[in-house]
Motif scaffolding. Structure first.
Motif, PDB file in Angstrom:
ATOM      1  N   LYS A  37       0.826  -1.216   0.000  1.00 32.48           N
ATOM      2  CA  LYS A  37       0.000   0.000   0.000  1.00 32.48           C
ATOM      3  C   LYS A  37       0.852   1.256   0.000  1.00 32.48           C
ATOM      4  N   CYS A  38       2.147   1.117   0.122  1.00 30.50           N
ATOM      5  CA  CYS A  38       3.040   2.275   0.200  1.00 30.50           C
ATOM      6  C   CYS A  38       3.225   2.909  -1.181  1.00 30.50           C
ATOM      7  N   ALA A  39       3.020   4.218  -1.243  1.00 27.94           N
ATOM      8  CA  ALA A  39       3.169   4.935  -2.514  1.00 27.94           C
ATOM      9  C   ALA A  39       4.583   4.789  -3.060  1.00 27.94           C
ATOM     10  N   ARG A  40       5.584   4.896  -2.205  1.00 28.81           N
ATOM     11  CA  ARG A  40       6.976   4.783  -2.648  1.00 28.81           C
ATOM     12  C   ARG A  40       7.243   3.380  -3.202  1.00 28.81           C
ATOM     13  N   TYR A  41       6.755   2.378  -2.486  1.00 32.48           N
ATOM     14  CA  TYR A  41       6.971   1.000  -2.903  1.00 32.48           C
ATOM     15  C   TYR A  41       6.295   0.714  -4.243  1.00 32.48           C
ATOM     16  N   ARG A  42       5.072   1.243  -4.398  1.00 27.89           N
ATOM     17  CA  ARG A  42       4.323   0.987  -5.631  1.00 27.89           C
ATOM     18  C   ARG A  42       5.021   1.589  -6.838  1.00 27.89           C
ATOM     19  N   VAL A  43       5.498   2.816  -6.683  1.00 28.14           N
ATOM     20  CA  VAL A  43       6.197   3.446  -7.806  1.00 28.14           C
ATOM     21  C   VAL A  43       7.496   2.702  -8.104  1.00 28.14           C
ATOM     22  N   ALA A  44       8.237   2.368  -7.064  1.00 27.57           N
ATOM     23  CA  ALA A  44       9.526   1.684  -7.255  1.00 27.57           C
ATOM     24  C   ALA A  44       9.354   0.330  -7.931  1.00 27.57           C
ATOM     25  N   THR A  45       8.331  -0.421  -7.541  1.00 25.80           N
ATOM     26  CA  THR A  45       8.176  -1.756  -8.110  1.00 25.80           C
ATOM     27  C   THR A  45       7.519  -1.717  -9.490  1.00 25.80           C
ATOM     28  N   THR A  46       6.736  -0.677  -9.756  1.00 25.87           N
ATOM     29  CA  THR A  46       6.064  -0.589 -11.054  1.00 25.87           C
ATOM     30  C   THR A  46       6.962   0.047 -12.111  1.00 25.87           C
ATOM     31  N   LEU A  47       7.609   1.154 -11.758  1.00 25.97           N
ATOM     32  CA  LEU A  47       8.401   1.900 -12.741  1.00 25.97           C
ATOM     33  C   LEU A  47       9.906   1.772 -12.522  1.00 25.97           C
ATOM     34  N   GLY A  48      10.314   1.751 -11.284  1.00 28.42           N
ATOM     35  CA  GLY A  48      11.739   1.744 -10.960  1.00 28.42           C
ATOM     36  C   GLY A  48      12.029   2.797  -9.901  1.00 28.42           C
ATOM     37  N   LYS A  49      13.095   2.558  -9.157  1.00 26.05           N
ATOM     38  CA  LYS A  49      13.408   3.449  -8.031  1.00 26.05           C
ATOM     39  C   LYS A  49      13.669   4.883  -8.468  1.00 26.05           C
ATOM     40  N   GLU A  50      14.147   5.058  -9.695  1.00 26.93           N
ATOM     41  CA  GLU A  50      14.461   6.417 -10.141  1.00 26.93           C
ATOM     42  C   GLU A  50      13.214   7.284 -10.297  1.00 26.93           C
ATOM     43  N   TYR A  51      12.054   6.685 -10.286  1.00 28.82           N
ATOM     44  CA  TYR A  51      10.819   7.445 -10.394  1.00 28.82           C
ATOM     45  C   TYR A  51      10.241   7.836  -9.038  1.00 28.82           C
ATOM     46  N   VAL A  52      10.851   7.389  -7.967  1.00 29.66           N
ATOM     47  CA  VAL A  52      10.336   7.707  -6.628  1.00 29.66           C
ATOM     48  C   VAL A  52      10.836   9.098  -6.227  1.00 29.66           C
ATOM     49  N   LEU A  53       9.912  10.038  -6.112  1.00 29.25           N
ATOM     50  CA  LEU A  53      10.284  11.407  -5.770  1.00 29.25           C
ATOM     51  C   LEU A  53      10.759  11.480  -4.325  1.00 29.25           C
ATOM     52  N   ASP A  54      11.651  12.442  -4.088  1.00 30.93           N
ATOM     53  CA  ASP A  54      12.188  12.622  -2.736  1.00 30.93           C
ATOM     54  C   ASP A  54      11.106  12.959  -1.720  1.00 30.93           C
ATOM     55  N   ASN A  55      10.045  13.610  -2.210  1.00 29.51           N
ATOM     56  CA  ASN A  55       8.992  14.015  -1.271  1.00 29.51           C
ATOM     57  C   ASN A  55       7.729  13.174  -1.409  1.00 29.51           C
ATOM     58  N   LEU A  56       7.873  11.967  -1.892  1.00 28.49           N
ATOM     59  CA  LEU A  56       6.724  11.055  -1.980  1.00 28.49           C
ATOM     60  C   LEU A  56       6.631  10.257  -0.679  1.00 28.49           C
ATOM     61  N   TYR A  57       5.556  10.475   0.045  1.00 25.17           N
ATOM     62  CA  TYR A  57       5.371   9.792   1.332  1.00 25.17           C
ATOM     63  C   TYR A  57       4.526   8.539   1.126  1.00 25.17           C
ATOM     64  N   PRO A  58       4.645   7.582   2.045  1.00 35.25           N
ATOM     65  CA  PRO A  58       3.952   6.303   1.880  1.00 35.25           C
ATOM     66  C   PRO A  58       2.448   6.410   1.668  1.00 35.25           C
ATOM     67  N   ASN A  59       1.832   7.449   2.247  1.00 35.14           N
ATOM     68  CA  ASN A  59       0.370   7.561   2.165  1.00 35.14           C
ATOM     69  C   ASN A  59      -0.119   8.249   0.894  1.00 35.14           C
ATOM     70  N   MET A  60       0.790   8.653   0.021  1.00 36.99           N
ATOM     71  CA  MET A  60       0.389   9.423  -1.168  1.00 36.99           C
ATOM     72  C   MET A  60       0.021   8.513  -2.342  1.00 36.99           C
ATOM     73  N   GLN A  61      -1.002   7.711  -2.126  1.00 32.11           N
ATOM     74  CA  GLN A  61      -1.392   6.739  -3.156  1.00 32.11           C
ATOM     75  C   GLN A  61      -1.835   7.406  -4.455  1.00 32.11           C
ATOM     76  N   GLU A  62      -2.574   8.513  -4.333  1.00 29.54           N
ATOM     77  CA  GLU A  62      -3.058   9.170  -5.557  1.00 29.54           C
ATOM     78  C   GLU A  62      -1.907   9.723  -6.379  1.00 29.54           C
ATOM     79  N   LYS A  63      -0.944  10.289  -5.681  1.00 30.65           N
ATOM     80  CA  LYS A  63       0.241  10.812  -6.371  1.00 30.65           C
ATOM     81  C   LYS A  63       0.986   9.657  -7.050  1.00 30.65           C
ATOM     82  N   ALA A  64       1.088   8.543  -6.344  1.00 32.63           N
ATOM     83  CA  ALA A  64       1.755   7.367  -6.922  1.00 32.63           C
ATOM     84  C   ALA A  64       1.050   6.930  -8.193  1.00 32.63           C
TER      85      ALA A  64
END
Ligand code: SF4
Length: 74
Positions: A37-64
């Motif tokens: 459910k973590c926004a950072r984890y979802r972006v990292a596993t779907t697109l790659g770690k380079e797409y995880v923004l520095d200010n993306l917090y775990p609860n930001m599902q919509e942003k993810a």
């Protein structure tokens, strides 16, 4: 199940500013219990770690979701 990124994740290692009580809650809810459910984890596993923004917090599902949609190959 806890997240395999605990050691390297800036959020988990207190490198992202957050109220400490809220930070603890997120760590418990996301990092140590449900990383899927973590926004950072979802972006990292779907697109790659380079797409995880520095200010993306775990609860930001919509942003993810919007990051994933904007960068997914059609
Ligand atoms: S669940 Fe998210 S915030 Fe927590 S360690 Fe994994 S990637 Fe980082």
């Amino acid at each position: 199940m806890s997240c395999e990124n605990l050691e390297k994740c800036p959020f988990y290692n207190d490198k992202m500013p957050i109220d400490s009580a809220l930070g603890r809650l997120y760590k418990k809810n996301y990092c140590e219990n449900d990383k899927t459910k973590c926004a950072r984890y979802r972006v990292a596993t779907t697109l790659g770690k380079e797409y995880v923004l520095d200010n993306l917090y775990p609860n930001m599902q919509e942003k993810a979701e919007s990051i994933i949609q904007a960068n997914s190959k059609k």
